[in-house]
Enzyme design. Structure first.
Site, PDB file in Angstrom:
ATOM      1  CG  HIS A 115      -2.095   0.956   1.270  1.00  0.00           C
ATOM      2  ND1 HIS A 115      -1.645   2.243   1.661  1.00  0.00           N
ATOM      3  CD2 HIS A 115      -3.163   0.851   1.017  1.00  0.00           C
ATOM      4  CE1 HIS A 115      -2.818   2.888   1.596  1.00  0.00           C
ATOM      5  NE2 HIS A 115      -3.738   2.208   1.431  1.00  0.00           N
ATOM      6  CG  ASP A 192       0.435  -2.240   6.362  1.00  0.00           C
ATOM      7  OD1 ASP A 192      -0.477  -2.447   6.986  1.00  0.00           O
ATOM      8  OD2 ASP A 192       0.470  -1.571   5.277  1.00  0.00           O
ATOM      9  CD  GLN A 195      -6.671  -4.567   4.165  1.00  0.00           C
ATOM     10  OE1 GLN A 195      -7.864  -5.243   4.513  1.00  0.00           O
ATOM     11  NE2 GLN A 195      -6.865  -3.289   3.825  1.00  0.00           N
ATOM     12  CE  LYS A 218      -7.378  -0.085   6.275  1.00  0.00           C
ATOM     13  NZ  LYS A 218      -8.063   0.333   5.146  1.00  0.00           N
ATOM     14  CB  CYS A 358      -3.579   3.238  -1.714  1.00  0.00           C
ATOM     15  SG  CYS A 358      -4.719   4.552  -1.557  1.00  0.00           S
TER      16      CYS A 358
END
Length: 403
Positions: A115, A192, A195, A218, A358
């Site tokens: 991303h 990261d 997600q 999220k 993104c």
């Protein structure tokens, strides 16, 4: 079977098939209630006052930090820094660790699938420090051959930043292998987890990651609250990202002594209400349980994948195995721009995302300019997917392209 939409006021009270969960999830009533309750019963500036309201606000804020610590299995609550979102968390690591520790000739490794939030900060660090930014390219299905990883990580790899799950392809990336190899060369790794944290257990001790970032919004929590986990020894050696109130121990005319962890990284009035909301979201997730969440999401992914692949002209990016997509199905439709796909679906009350997500370098690597994206959560239903498929089958005809 429990209807989880009943727990989410927006889903309960509107007629929409919400399939844009990778962008932001919906919030259950218990999260909304927790935020409101903070403002109704505990609204004061945390960490500053000695009166009962301020003490209560401080206790609830720090209890939320401890809740996050347990959720990701960090050793200490002091290793949990509250930020606004994943983007701010990564920038904190880039500015405070990257600019301080990297030098000319050092290598920063990221994947082509990152991303932009896990790409642009490292481009900045490379420019300002003289470090070299290297990209690890994936295969069309999103996989990374072991030999390619081994060749990309060298004794000069001082930092790697890698997404746990791709927000475009839905695949789980080989973070454990990257972490092991980078550590063997004395480097550090940031994961990261934007997600992954909403959809699977994330254990920072098991991963042995040095940094980990994720967002509350999220994770069925409020917008405006995020987390950066960092190993204590690294955080101790990093300068503050921002300066101001509450992140200091003592200030004089010509300098200051910074506060202890975690507060030296949390300048100004903190977002206590949304931290409490994030804590409530974690409680909600753990009340349902990961086995139930993952079982439902895998079944929904299979149902959507098979249904979409049966629609003429649909091409799903990434693996041809639904089990590799983890609720994320980015796709194109022959002859139709993704924005037109999303607009027609929206007319039929189906919410999906369209664009580059993104992740422009990844799409360029795959030879695709943009795509539409379906992203699922455990509260979605087969009826949501049926509505998607019913509308999807009409798009080429509506665009004058035949069936």
């Amino acid at each position: 079977m429990r209807n989880y939409k009943e727990d989410f006021p927006l889903l309960k009270n509107t007629d929409i098939a919400y399939l844009d969960n990778a962008a932001t999830a919906q919030r259950p009533a218990v999260v909304l209630d927790a935020v409101r309750d903070f403002y109704v019963r505990s609204n004061a500036n945390p960490l500053r006052g000695l009166y009962d309201l301020a003490v209560d606000a401080t206790e609830r804020y720090e209890a939320a930090r401890e809740r996050v610590r347990g959720f990701i299995n960090a050793k200490k609550a002091e290793e949990v820094i509250f930020t606004r979102n994943t983007t701010e968390s990564i920038n904190l690591a880039a500015y405070s660790y990257g600019l301080t520790n990297l030098k000319p000739g050092d290598e920063i490794l990221i994947t082509i699938a990152e991303h932009h939030s896990n790409m642009l900060p490292w481009q900045m660090v490379a420019r300002q420090t003289g470090a070299v930014l290297k990209y690890l390219d994936c295969e069309p299905d999103g996989s990374y051959p072991a030999q390619r990883i081994a060749e990309a990580i060298t004794p000069n790899t001082k930092l790697a930043a890698i997404g746990h799950i791709s927000n475009v392809l839905g695949c789980i990336n080989p973070v454990e292998e990257v972490i092991s190899r980078v550590h063997a060369n004395g480097g550090v790794v940031l994961v990261d987890a934007a997600q992954s944290a909403p959809h699977m257990p994330v254990d920072v001790l098991a991963l042995d990651t040095d940094f980990l970032a994720f967002s509350g919004h999220k994770l069925f929590g409020p917008m405006g609250i995020g987390v950066l986990y960092g190993k204590e020894k690294l955080l101790d050696g990093m300068p503050p990202f921002m300066s101001g109130g509450e992140m200091i121990s003592y200030v004089k005319r010509d300098g200051a002594v910074y506060a202890e962890l975690p507060h030296k990284f949390e300048a100004g009035t903190v977002n206590a209400a949304d931290a409490v909301g994030l804590s409530a979201a974690i409680d909600y997730i753990e009340e349902i349980g990961w086995p139930e969440i993952q079982k439902r999401e895998e079944a929904l992914t299979k149902y959507a994948f098979e249904g979409m692949m049966a629609v003429p002209g649909v091409h799903i990016l990434g693996s041809d195995d639904y089990r590799q997509h983890h609720g994320i199905l980015s796709f194109t439709l022959d002859g139709v721009h993704p924005h037109d796909i999303a607009a027609i679906l929206a007319d039929d009350q189906v919410a999906v995302r369209a664009g580059h997500h993104c992740a422009q370098p990844l799409l360029a690597h795959l030879g695709v300019r943009s795509s539409a994206r379906v992203s699922l959560a455990f509260y979605n239903t087969e009826e949501d997917i049926d509505r998607l498929l019913s509308s999807l089958k009409t798009i080429r005809r509506k665009m004058g392209l035949g069936e």
